[in-house]
Design a protein around this motif. Sequence first.
Motif, PDB file in Angstrom:
ATOM      1  N   LEU A   2       0.833  -1.202   0.000  1.00  0.00           N
ATOM      2  CA  LEU A   2       0.000   0.000   0.000  1.00  0.00           C
ATOM      3  C   LEU A   2       0.871   1.256   0.000  1.00  0.00           C
ATOM      4  O   LEU A   2       0.586   2.226  -0.704  1.00  0.00           O
ATOM      5  CB  LEU A   2      -0.929  -0.002   1.218  1.00  0.00           C
ATOM      6  CG  LEU A   2      -2.124  -0.966   1.152  1.00  0.00           C
ATOM      7  CD1 LEU A   2      -2.804  -1.063   2.519  1.00  0.00           C
ATOM      8  CD2 LEU A   2      -3.128  -0.532   0.086  1.00  0.00           C
ATOM      9  N   ALA A   3       1.961   1.231   0.776  1.00  0.00           N
ATOM     10  CA  ALA A   3       2.875   2.372   0.813  1.00  0.00           C
ATOM     11  C   ALA A   3       3.537   2.595  -0.548  1.00  0.00           C
ATOM     12  O   ALA A   3       3.685   3.734  -1.004  1.00  0.00           O
ATOM     13  CB  ALA A   3       3.937   2.157   1.891  1.00  0.00           C
ATOM     14  N   LEU A   4       3.927   1.521  -1.211  1.00  0.00           N
ATOM     15  CA  LEU A   4       4.544   1.647  -2.538  1.00  0.00           C
ATOM     16  C   LEU A   4       3.552   2.189  -3.556  1.00  0.00           C
ATOM     17  O   LEU A   4       3.925   2.936  -4.470  1.00  0.00           O
ATOM     18  CB  LEU A   4       5.091   0.293  -2.984  1.00  0.00           C
ATOM     19  CG  LEU A   4       6.301  -0.220  -2.197  1.00  0.00           C
ATOM     20  CD1 LEU A   4       6.666  -1.634  -2.638  1.00  0.00           C
ATOM     21  CD2 LEU A   4       7.503   0.716  -2.361  1.00  0.00           C
ATOM     22  N   LEU A   5       2.287   1.817  -3.415  1.00  0.00           N
ATOM     23  CA  LEU A   5       1.258   2.377  -4.295  1.00  0.00           C
ATOM     24  C   LEU A   5       1.113   3.880  -4.072  1.00  0.00           C
ATOM     25  O   LEU A   5       0.935   4.644  -5.019  1.00  0.00           O
ATOM     26  CB  LEU A   5      -0.082   1.668  -4.062  1.00  0.00           C
ATOM     27  CG  LEU A   5      -0.211   0.271  -4.666  1.00  0.00           C
ATOM     28  CD1 LEU A   5      -1.464  -0.427  -4.129  1.00  0.00           C
ATOM     29  CD2 LEU A   5      -0.266   0.339  -6.194  1.00  0.00           C
ATOM     30  N   ASP A  61      -4.084  -2.298  13.793  1.00  0.00           N
ATOM     31  CA  ASP A  61      -2.761  -2.880  13.553  1.00  0.00           C
ATOM     32  C   ASP A  61      -2.386  -2.768  12.076  1.00  0.00           C
ATOM     33  O   ASP A  61      -1.245  -2.404  11.742  1.00  0.00           O
ATOM     34  CB  ASP A  61      -2.749  -4.348  13.989  1.00  0.00           C
ATOM     35  CG  ASP A  61      -1.437  -5.037  13.678  1.00  0.00           C
ATOM     36  OD1 ASP A  61      -0.458  -4.803  14.410  1.00  0.00           O
ATOM     37  OD2 ASP A  61      -1.385  -5.812  12.691  1.00  0.00           O
ATOM     38  N   MET A  62      -3.339  -3.061  11.195  1.00  0.00           N
ATOM     39  CA  MET A  62      -3.054  -2.970   9.762  1.00  0.00           C
ATOM     40  C   MET A  62      -2.761  -1.530   9.359  1.00  0.00           C
ATOM     41  O   MET A  62      -1.862  -1.265   8.554  1.00  0.00           O
ATOM     42  CB  MET A  62      -4.225  -3.524   8.955  1.00  0.00           C
ATOM     43  CG  MET A  62      -4.066  -3.353   7.440  1.00  0.00           C
ATOM     44  SD  MET A  62      -2.539  -4.089   6.780  1.00  0.00           S
ATOM     45  CE  MET A  62      -2.961  -5.836   6.877  1.00  0.00           C
ATOM     46  N   TYR A  63      -3.508  -0.584   9.916  1.00  0.00           N
ATOM     47  CA  TYR A  63      -3.268   0.818   9.560  1.00  0.00           C
ATOM     48  C   TYR A  63      -1.881   1.254  10.020  1.00  0.00           C
ATOM     49  O   TYR A  63      -1.179   1.989   9.303  1.00  0.00           O
ATOM     50  CB  TYR A  63      -4.339   1.722  10.168  1.00  0.00           C
ATOM     51  CG  TYR A  63      -4.340   3.100   9.554  1.00  0.00           C
ATOM     52  CD1 TYR A  63      -4.832   3.299   8.264  1.00  0.00           C
ATOM     53  CD2 TYR A  63      -3.824   4.199  10.234  1.00  0.00           C
ATOM     54  CE1 TYR A  63      -4.811   4.563   7.680  1.00  0.00           C
ATOM     55  CE2 TYR A  63      -3.805   5.459   9.661  1.00  0.00           C
ATOM     56  CZ  TYR A  63      -4.301   5.631   8.384  1.00  0.00           C
ATOM     57  OH  TYR A  63      -4.272   6.886   7.791  1.00  0.00           O
ATOM     58  N   LEU A  64      -1.458   0.799  11.190  1.00  0.00           N
ATOM     59  CA  LEU A  64      -0.115   1.132  11.665  1.00  0.00           C
ATOM     60  C   LEU A  64       0.955   0.497  10.778  1.00  0.00           C
ATOM     61  O   LEU A  64       2.018   1.097  10.554  1.00  0.00           O
ATOM     62  CB  LEU A  64       0.048   0.678  13.115  1.00  0.00           C
ATOM     63  CG  LEU A  64      -0.744   1.488  14.154  1.00  0.00           C
ATOM     64  CD1 LEU A  64      -0.604   0.870  15.535  1.00  0.00           C
ATOM     65  CD2 LEU A  64      -0.283   2.949  14.171  1.00  0.00           C
ATOM     66  N   ARG A  65       0.694  -0.703  10.267  1.00  0.00           N
ATOM     67  CA  ARG A  65       1.648  -1.326   9.342  1.00  0.00           C
ATOM     68  C   ARG A  65       1.745  -0.509   8.055  1.00  0.00           C
ATOM     69  O   ARG A  65       2.822  -0.367   7.463  1.00  0.00           O
ATOM     70  CB  ARG A  65       1.228  -2.759   9.037  1.00  0.00           C
ATOM     71  CG  ARG A  65       1.388  -3.720  10.212  1.00  0.00           C
ATOM     72  CD  ARG A  65       0.878  -5.112   9.876  1.00  0.00           C
ATOM     73  NE  ARG A  65       0.722  -5.941  11.063  1.00  0.00           N
ATOM     74  CZ  ARG A  65       1.674  -6.712  11.576  1.00  0.00           C
ATOM     75  NH1 ARG A  65       2.854  -6.769  10.978  1.00  0.00           N
ATOM     76  NH2 ARG A  65       1.445  -7.433  12.658  1.00  0.00           N
ATOM     77  N   PHE A  66       0.616   0.025   7.609  1.00  0.00           N
ATOM     78  CA  PHE A  66       0.595   0.893   6.432  1.00  0.00           C
ATOM     79  C   PHE A  66       1.436   2.149   6.686  1.00  0.00           C
ATOM     80  O   PHE A  66       2.273   2.535   5.857  1.00  0.00           O
ATOM     81  CB  PHE A  66      -0.861   1.250   6.110  1.00  0.00           C
ATOM     82  CG  PHE A  66      -1.038   2.383   5.142  1.00  0.00           C
ATOM     83  CD1 PHE A  66      -0.449   2.357   3.878  1.00  0.00           C
ATOM     84  CD2 PHE A  66      -1.835   3.472   5.475  1.00  0.00           C
ATOM     85  CE1 PHE A  66      -0.626   3.401   2.978  1.00  0.00           C
ATOM     86  CE2 PHE A  66      -2.021   4.509   4.581  1.00  0.00           C
ATOM     87  CZ  PHE A  66      -1.409   4.482   3.337  1.00  0.00           C
ATOM     88  N   LEU A  67       1.237   2.793   7.837  1.00  0.00           N
ATOM     89  CA  LEU A  67       2.011   3.988   8.167  1.00  0.00           C
ATOM     90  C   LEU A  67       3.495   3.667   8.312  1.00  0.00           C
ATOM     91  O   LEU A  67       4.354   4.466   7.918  1.00  0.00           O
ATOM     92  CB  LEU A  67       1.484   4.615   9.461  1.00  0.00           C
ATOM     93  CG  LEU A  67       0.062   5.185   9.419  1.00  0.00           C
ATOM     94  CD1 LEU A  67      -0.296   5.789  10.771  1.00  0.00           C
ATOM     95  CD2 LEU A  67      -0.085   6.215   8.314  1.00  0.00           C
ATOM     96  N   ASP A  68       3.805   2.500   8.845  1.00  0.00           N
ATOM     97  CA  ASP A  68       5.195   2.071   8.961  1.00  0.00           C
ATOM     98  C   ASP A  68       5.813   1.908   7.572  1.00  0.00           C
ATOM     99  O   ASP A  68       6.964   2.269   7.340  1.00  0.00           O
ATOM    100  CB  ASP A  68       5.272   0.766   9.742  1.00  0.00           C
ATOM    101  CG  ASP A  68       6.698   0.405  10.125  1.00  0.00           C
ATOM    102  OD1 ASP A  68       7.395   1.253  10.714  1.00  0.00           O
ATOM    103  OD2 ASP A  68       7.123  -0.732   9.827  1.00  0.00           O
ATOM    104  N   GLU A  96       9.349   3.461   3.161  1.00  0.00           N
ATOM    105  CA  GLU A  96       9.469   3.543   1.703  1.00  0.00           C
ATOM    106  C   GLU A  96       9.456   4.968   1.149  1.00  0.00           C
ATOM    107  O   GLU A  96       9.926   5.197   0.037  1.00  0.00           O
ATOM    108  CB  GLU A  96       8.330   2.757   1.043  1.00  0.00           C
ATOM    109  CG  GLU A  96       8.268   1.283   1.441  1.00  0.00           C
ATOM    110  CD  GLU A  96       9.503   0.510   1.010  1.00  0.00           C
ATOM    111  OE1 GLU A  96      10.164   0.932   0.051  1.00  0.00           O
ATOM    112  OE2 GLU A  96       9.798  -0.527   1.645  1.00  0.00           O
ATOM    113  N   ILE A  97       8.927   5.932   1.921  1.00  0.00           N
ATOM    114  CA  ILE A  97       8.779   7.291   1.399  1.00  0.00           C
ATOM    115  C   ILE A  97       9.500   8.320   2.259  1.00  0.00           C
ATOM    116  O   ILE A  97      10.290   9.122   1.759  1.00  0.00           O
ATOM    117  CB  ILE A  97       7.287   7.665   1.276  1.00  0.00           C
ATOM    118  CG1 ILE A  97       6.571   6.700   0.330  1.00  0.00           C
ATOM    119  CG2 ILE A  97       7.125   9.107   0.790  1.00  0.00           C
ATOM    120  CD1 ILE A  97       5.075   6.897   0.239  1.00  0.00           C
ATOM    121  N   VAL A  98       9.242   8.301   3.568  1.00  0.00           N
ATOM    122  CA  VAL A  98       9.812   9.336   4.441  1.00  0.00           C
ATOM    123  C   VAL A  98      11.305   9.131   4.641  1.00  0.00           C
ATOM    124  O   VAL A  98      12.096  10.066   4.527  1.00  0.00           O
ATOM    125  CB  VAL A  98       9.086   9.347   5.800  1.00  0.00           C
ATOM    126  CG1 VAL A  98       9.664  10.448   6.702  1.00  0.00           C
ATOM    127  CG2 VAL A  98       7.589   9.561   5.604  1.00  0.00           C
TER     128      VAL A  98
END
Length: 207
Positions: free
Chosen positions: A118-121, A165-172, A177-179
């Motif tokens: 999701l982060a890569l998207l 938990d899934m949302y935190l994995r997305f933010l991680d 990958e970006i920050v």
Amino acid sequence: LNSHDGLGGACLELLRRRGWGICGGGSNVNVDSDGNVSRQDAVTFYALTTLQRSPVLACLPPTATEAAVEERLLGVQNYEQFASLRIQLQYLLLSTISHAPSLLSMPSFVATKVGVLLALLVREEYPTRWTSPWQDTWQSLRCQSVSKESLLTNSSRRETMASLDMYLRFLDGISDEIVYPAATPEHDSGNANEDSASAALSSVPRS
């Protein structure tokens, strides 16, 4: 398979056949009698990892020169096909995590991969093609409905915690990958851990 990127498309189809992106389907816990990861979860992990490394998500760094951009576009004749595959991947991931039983049964190493993808998207699509990734992910996980009442029963509490938990994995994933995407000893260590996980999964019996 002839890529660019037939392999990524095949991985998407493999995940669909396993119920991903279908209401009522998705990842299920598959553990053998000794408590080891099953072959089904190993295949899912490899499909997600292949998509992670696919040129479909190979975003150019912001410091790339115009010449490098031109070279990439010339080397990838099916660029619009990549965009189509990213849309399919986005739908598949968001629809799967919107299904509470899929989240509850999803192994942690698979959930982490989902967060990274999701982060890569976001890295590839925001803001031109995907204008509200944080809101869309939050709403897919139904986090906006979290309340005191949703924590009263064991089942609703488990669903709420799995969503958060899934949302935190997305933010991680966004952070990694970006920050802070530069290669660091910690980043290299993370790659080593992923390789170790891959090696462990490769030992899953194929029978």
